[in-house]
Design a protein around this motif. Structure first.
Motif, PDB file in Angstrom:
ATOM      1  N   PHE B 193       0.837  -1.201   0.000  1.00 57.16           N
ATOM      2  CA  PHE B 193       0.000   0.000   0.000  1.00 57.16           C
ATOM      3  C   PHE B 193       0.863   1.238   0.000  1.00 57.16           C
ATOM      4  O   PHE B 193       2.090   1.171   0.137  1.00 57.16           O
ATOM      5  CB  PHE B 193      -0.953  -0.003   1.203  1.00 57.16           C
ATOM      6  CG  PHE B 193      -0.284  -0.278   2.516  1.00 57.16           C
ATOM      7  CD1 PHE B 193       0.283   0.749   3.253  1.00 57.16           C
ATOM      8  CD2 PHE B 193      -0.229  -1.579   3.029  1.00 57.16           C
ATOM      9  CE1 PHE B 193       0.895   0.501   4.469  1.00 57.16           C
ATOM     10  CE2 PHE B 193       0.401  -1.836   4.253  1.00 57.16           C
ATOM     11  CZ  PHE B 193       0.958  -0.805   4.971  1.00 57.16           C
ATOM     12  N   GLN B 194       0.167   2.361  -0.143  1.00 60.33           N
ATOM     13  CA  GLN B 194       0.851   3.643  -0.177  1.00 60.33           C
ATOM     14  C   GLN B 194       0.732   4.345   1.161  1.00 60.33           C
ATOM     15  O   GLN B 194      -0.342   4.393   1.745  1.00 60.33           O
ATOM     16  CB  GLN B 194       0.168   4.528  -1.229  1.00 60.33           C
ATOM     17  CG  GLN B 194       1.003   4.795  -2.428  1.00 60.33           C
ATOM     18  CD  GLN B 194       0.577   6.085  -3.107  1.00 60.33           C
ATOM     19  OE1 GLN B 194      -0.320   6.790  -2.627  1.00 60.33           O
ATOM     20  NE2 GLN B 194       1.213   6.388  -4.220  1.00 60.33           N
ATOM     21  N   LEU B 195       1.802   4.915   1.615  1.00 59.40           N
ATOM     22  CA  LEU B 195       1.721   5.797   2.773  1.00 59.40           C
ATOM     23  C   LEU B 195       1.178   7.129   2.278  1.00 59.40           C
ATOM     24  O   LEU B 195       1.763   7.751   1.400  1.00 59.40           O
ATOM     25  CB  LEU B 195       3.117   5.988   3.392  1.00 59.40           C
ATOM     26  CG  LEU B 195       3.796   4.719   3.887  1.00 59.40           C
ATOM     27  CD1 LEU B 195       5.228   5.007   4.321  1.00 59.40           C
ATOM     28  CD2 LEU B 195       3.005   4.100   5.028  1.00 59.40           C
ATOM     29  N   ARG B 196       0.051   7.532   2.829  1.00 61.10           N
ATOM     30  CA  ARG B 196      -0.541   8.790   2.357  1.00 61.10           C
ATOM     31  C   ARG B 196       0.042   9.986   3.091  1.00 61.10           C
ATOM     32  O   ARG B 196      -0.241  11.119   2.749  1.00 61.10           O
ATOM     33  CB  ARG B 196      -2.060   8.778   2.563  1.00 61.10           C
ATOM     34  CG  ARG B 196      -2.732   7.474   2.233  1.00 61.10           C
ATOM     35  CD  ARG B 196      -2.604   7.138   0.771  1.00 61.10           C
ATOM     36  NE  ARG B 196      -2.952   5.735   0.536  1.00 61.10           N
ATOM     37  CZ  ARG B 196      -3.882   5.336  -0.318  1.00 61.10           C
ATOM     38  NH1 ARG B 196      -4.537   6.206  -1.028  1.00 61.10           N
ATOM     39  NH2 ARG B 196      -4.123   4.041  -0.463  1.00 61.10           N
ATOM     40  N   MET B 197       0.804   9.703   4.127  1.00 61.94           N
ATOM     41  CA  MET B 197       1.328  10.800   4.957  1.00 61.94           C
ATOM     42  C   MET B 197       2.836  10.904   4.780  1.00 61.94           C
ATOM     43  O   MET B 197       3.509   9.948   4.407  1.00 61.94           O
ATOM     44  CB  MET B 197       0.978  10.566   6.429  1.00 61.94           C
ATOM     45  CG  MET B 197       1.535   9.309   7.066  1.00 61.94           C
ATOM     46  SD  MET B 197       0.931   7.735   6.353  1.00 61.94           S
ATOM     47  CE  MET B 197      -0.705   7.632   7.072  1.00 61.94           C
ATOM     48  N   SER B 218      15.021   2.618   6.331  1.00 64.71           N
ATOM     49  CA  SER B 218      16.240   2.043   5.746  1.00 64.71           C
ATOM     50  C   SER B 218      16.610   0.732   6.443  1.00 64.71           C
ATOM     51  O   SER B 218      16.955  -0.257   5.803  1.00 64.71           O
ATOM     52  CB  SER B 218      17.401   3.024   5.867  1.00 64.71           C
ATOM     53  OG  SER B 218      17.069   4.235   5.256  1.00 64.71           O
ATOM     54  N   LYS B 219      16.528   0.761   7.755  1.00 63.40           N
ATOM     55  CA  LYS B 219      16.868  -0.428   8.541  1.00 63.40           C
ATOM     56  C   LYS B 219      15.963  -1.616   8.172  1.00 63.40           C
ATOM     57  O   LYS B 219      16.448  -2.719   7.914  1.00 63.40           O
ATOM     58  CB  LYS B 219      16.704  -0.084  10.019  1.00 63.40           C
ATOM     59  CG  LYS B 219      17.151  -1.162  10.989  1.00 63.40           C
ATOM     60  CD  LYS B 219      17.024  -0.674  12.431  1.00 63.40           C
ATOM     61  CE  LYS B 219      16.622  -1.783  13.367  1.00 63.40           C
ATOM     62  NZ  LYS B 219      16.162  -1.283  14.675  1.00 63.40           N
ATOM     63  N   PHE B 220      14.664  -1.355   8.133  1.00 60.86           N
ATOM     64  CA  PHE B 220      13.717  -2.414   7.803  1.00 60.86           C
ATOM     65  C   PHE B 220      13.959  -2.927   6.390  1.00 60.86           C
ATOM     66  O   PHE B 220      13.788  -4.117   6.105  1.00 60.86           O
ATOM     67  CB  PHE B 220      12.276  -1.916   7.947  1.00 60.86           C
ATOM     68  CG  PHE B 220      11.787  -1.885   9.368  1.00 60.86           C
ATOM     69  CD1 PHE B 220      12.662  -2.055  10.429  1.00 60.86           C
ATOM     70  CD2 PHE B 220      10.431  -1.690   9.660  1.00 60.86           C
ATOM     71  CE1 PHE B 220      12.214  -2.031  11.743  1.00 60.86           C
ATOM     72  CE2 PHE B 220       9.980  -1.665  10.976  1.00 60.86           C
ATOM     73  CZ  PHE B 220      10.871  -1.830  12.018  1.00 60.86           C
ATOM     74  N   LYS B 221      14.327  -2.017   5.521  1.00 56.25           N
ATOM     75  CA  LYS B 221      14.617  -2.389   4.142  1.00 56.25           C
ATOM     76  C   LYS B 221      15.839  -3.311   4.119  1.00 56.25           C
ATOM     77  O   LYS B 221      15.809  -4.387   3.529  1.00 56.25           O
ATOM     78  CB  LYS B 221      14.881  -1.112   3.328  1.00 56.25           C
ATOM     79  CG  LYS B 221      14.790  -1.285   1.838  1.00 56.25           C
ATOM     80  CD  LYS B 221      14.463   0.009   1.083  1.00 56.25           C
ATOM     81  CE  LYS B 221      15.349   1.209   1.392  1.00 56.25           C
ATOM     82  NZ  LYS B 221      15.113   2.317   0.428  1.00 56.25           N
ATOM     83  N   SER B 229       9.626   2.232  -1.755  1.00 63.79           N
ATOM     84  CA  SER B 229       9.953   3.106  -2.864  1.00 63.79           C
ATOM     85  C   SER B 229       9.094   4.348  -2.723  1.00 63.79           C
ATOM     86  O   SER B 229       7.886   4.324  -2.952  1.00 63.79           O
ATOM     87  CB  SER B 229       9.676   2.386  -4.190  1.00 63.79           C
ATOM     88  OG  SER B 229       9.611   3.334  -5.232  1.00 63.79           O
ATOM     89  N   ASN B 230       9.728   5.423  -2.283  1.00 64.23           N
ATOM     90  CA  ASN B 230       8.985   6.630  -1.945  1.00 64.23           C
ATOM     91  C   ASN B 230       7.915   6.302  -0.922  1.00 64.23           C
ATOM     92  O   ASN B 230       8.239   5.777   0.137  1.00 64.23           O
ATOM     93  CB  ASN B 230       8.372   7.267  -3.188  1.00 64.23           C
ATOM     94  CG  ASN B 230       9.444   7.679  -4.165  1.00 64.23           C
ATOM     95  OD1 ASN B 230      10.522   8.065  -3.754  1.00 64.23           O
ATOM     96  ND2 ASN B 230       9.155   7.566  -5.449  1.00 64.23           N
ATOM     97  N   ARG B 231       6.664   6.559  -1.300  1.00 67.46           N
ATOM     98  CA  ARG B 231       5.610   6.284  -0.317  1.00 67.46           C
ATOM     99  C   ARG B 231       4.965   4.930  -0.522  1.00 67.46           C
ATOM    100  O   ARG B 231       4.035   4.549   0.193  1.00 67.46           O
ATOM    101  CB  ARG B 231       4.545   7.383  -0.396  1.00 67.46           C
ATOM    102  CG  ARG B 231       5.097   8.739   0.015  1.00 67.46           C
ATOM    103  CD  ARG B 231       3.997   9.730   0.239  1.00 67.46           C
ATOM    104  NE  ARG B 231       4.513  10.969   0.821  1.00 67.46           N
ATOM    105  CZ  ARG B 231       3.748  11.968   1.207  1.00 67.46           C
ATOM    106  NH1 ARG B 231       2.435  11.883   1.059  1.00 67.46           N
ATOM    107  NH2 ARG B 231       4.276  13.059   1.732  1.00 67.46           N
ATOM    108  N   GLU B 232       5.446   4.198  -1.520  1.00 69.26           N
ATOM    109  CA  GLU B 232       4.923   2.860  -1.781  1.00 69.26           C
ATOM    110  C   GLU B 232       5.646   1.865  -0.870  1.00 69.26           C
ATOM    111  O   GLU B 232       6.869   1.918  -0.745  1.00 69.26           O
ATOM    112  CB  GLU B 232       5.175   2.493  -3.250  1.00 69.26           C
ATOM    113  CG  GLU B 232       4.366   1.317  -3.765  1.00 69.26           C
ATOM    114  CD  GLU B 232       2.876   1.619  -3.810  1.00 69.26           C
ATOM    115  OE1 GLU B 232       2.516   2.776  -4.109  1.00 69.26           O
ATOM    116  OE2 GLU B 232       2.087   0.687  -3.522  1.00 69.26           O
ATOM    117  N   ILE B 233       4.881   1.008  -0.223  1.00 68.10           N
ATOM    118  CA  ILE B 233       5.470   0.080   0.740  1.00 68.10           C
ATOM    119  C   ILE B 233       5.004  -1.347   0.481  1.00 68.10           C
ATOM    120  O   ILE B 233       3.845  -1.566   0.142  1.00 68.10           O
ATOM    121  CB  ILE B 233       5.074   0.510   2.172  1.00 68.10           C
ATOM    122  CG1 ILE B 233       6.120   1.469   2.710  1.00 68.10           C
ATOM    123  CG2 ILE B 233       4.923  -0.671   3.082  1.00 68.10           C
ATOM    124  CD1 ILE B 233       6.232   1.485   4.190  1.00 68.10           C
TER     125      ILE B 233
END
Lengths: 252, 252
Positions: B193-197, B218-221, B229-233
DNA sequence: CGTGAATTTGACTGACATCAACTCAGGTGG
DNA sequence: CCACCTGAGTTGATGTCAGTCAAATTCACG
């Protein structure tokens, strides 16, 4: 019904509430603010269930227990707390006489927090099913009940503000000022009262350690803001404390 | 009325809710769970006020504004936030389609927080006075309304737990897991989903700085928990994320 | 493309936590 | 009545997590 308490300060607004209380129980919070007629008041009295004493350290309800009743505190103090998945406690609030416990349980018919008496206390049980019937008949009571739930929401929002962006000093000042205004609303001294909770419980509530609370008390004492003796507290400079709460005091 | 959504997960319990929505508005949260008859449903539809569009960055209501209506989000996302005495913001929640805004205003007839659209959004206005009349007539609706307010109380209690005794990593994991389950409940992907915030808004909500959020992402990645990727998770290891949330993961 | 805003990354700092020693109040039993 | 014990609270020394400051990088949008 006996005249008793002056006025209740709700964050931001001061409302004339709590002016009298039921004969049956001290349910200022449900009986009062909406000028119920005598007949209505009787009906309300009738659904109030048995009184229940809870000794210091005793539990009124536990997480997961089925929800049947709300509880109006007649006497004493409580804390409510959650348990984290890893077993850590988080105190979510301190409640005093005239406040209502258990509203968080309505959503799922199970309690979401534990409620423990901080001293020997007494509550009135209000069976929720009976209350619901009454609410449908009495618009004024309904409106008031909604106000109470809403007030709990805004209270928690203030705590989020406190935990989310205040510093330790500011949190602690806010805590003291909050207690002070609640005692004042109940007709007690705003400047002198007893902390019913341990340093540890205060720290837990404020997201700080017991040592930090102790240091803050010492600091406030040294700065002439408070007089402290064990759990007895006197506010020596309420105005400055309020300023610290508001973040307007940069020297502390 | 159209069938639409599967089930809603309330902390602790999963309830069958949100199964359909009004034709008039997407008021899953008010219309649904209590099997209103068609006649009742019509009455509910009739009190729903005008739809209102709120552009990205637009304000639905402000602190201090008089309270007249609740708002059901039809479309889009909002954030609610408080303003401290010293002007600092504190985000108190993120709301998505199907959720109800404005319940904190009932207590004093004034709003206690600001509500801002995170993207172009649409709400249904529900005049509170009309709703109250309906509530008196429809016990099922009344019960449900109480559940919703209560749910808001428990939601805020979880945030208090989060802010009061979780570490940064745990807070952030909890945030992601919470979003995930809410999207899942709405029939969207739980893992993508996208982070809207913005990072800043997330940080503010979690009591952290924007830099901390960035580092956590970054850590979780790096640890293979997320793809970002940007606000896409994308959640690559939901189970482990949940474990971190619960504090059961000591290696992270 | 180009410009400003949002985000990321790194180095350093500071507020509060942790650990540890000590004090004090209140209760108990000799 | 006093010695002792226990748990709550205080104080100090040290550590650490997240904040702050600063610079680099990427993104959004005209």
């Amino acid at each position: 019904m006996t005249i008793e308490l002056p006025s209740l300060t709700i964050p931001g607004v001061t409302v004339e509430v709590l002016r009298a209380k039921c004969a049956t129980c001290s349910m200022h919070q449900l009986c009062l603010p909406m000028g119920l007629g005598a007949a209505d008041m009787d009906r309300l009295d009738q659904i109030i269930g048995r009184r229940r004493k809870v000794p210091r350290g005793g539990t009124l309800f536990r997480i997961g227990a089925p929800f049947t009743s709300l509880y109006a505190i007649r006497l004493g103090h409580f804390k409510t707390y959650q348990i984290n998945a890893d077993g850590a406690e988080q105190v979510t609030g301190f409640q005093m006489a005239g406040e209502l416990l258990g509203m968080d349980a309505i959503s799922t018919d199970r309690h979401h927090c534990n409620a423990m008496a901080l001293e020997d206390s007494e509550v009135c049980e209000i069976p929720f099913s009976s209350l619901q019937q009454l609410l449908a008949d009495m618009p004024a009571l309904l409106r008031h009940f909604h106000r109470m739930m809403s007030q709990e929401i805004t209270r928690e929002q203030s705590v989020m503000l406190l935990l989310g962006n205040m510093q330790a000093t500011q949190r602690f000042a806010a805590f003291i000022v909050n207690l002070s205004s609640r005692y004042e609303a109940r007709g007690y001294s705003a400047t002198q009262f007893q902390l019913r909770m341990s340093r540890e419980e205060i720290g837990n509530y404020l997201g700080l350690t017991i040592e930090s609370i102790s240091r803050l008390l010492s600091k406030f004492k040294k700065e002439g803001l408070l007089r402290v003796s064990n759990r007895e507290i006197e506010l020596l400079d309420p105005a400055r404390l309020k300023a610290i709460t508001a973040g307007m005091d940069r020297c502390g």
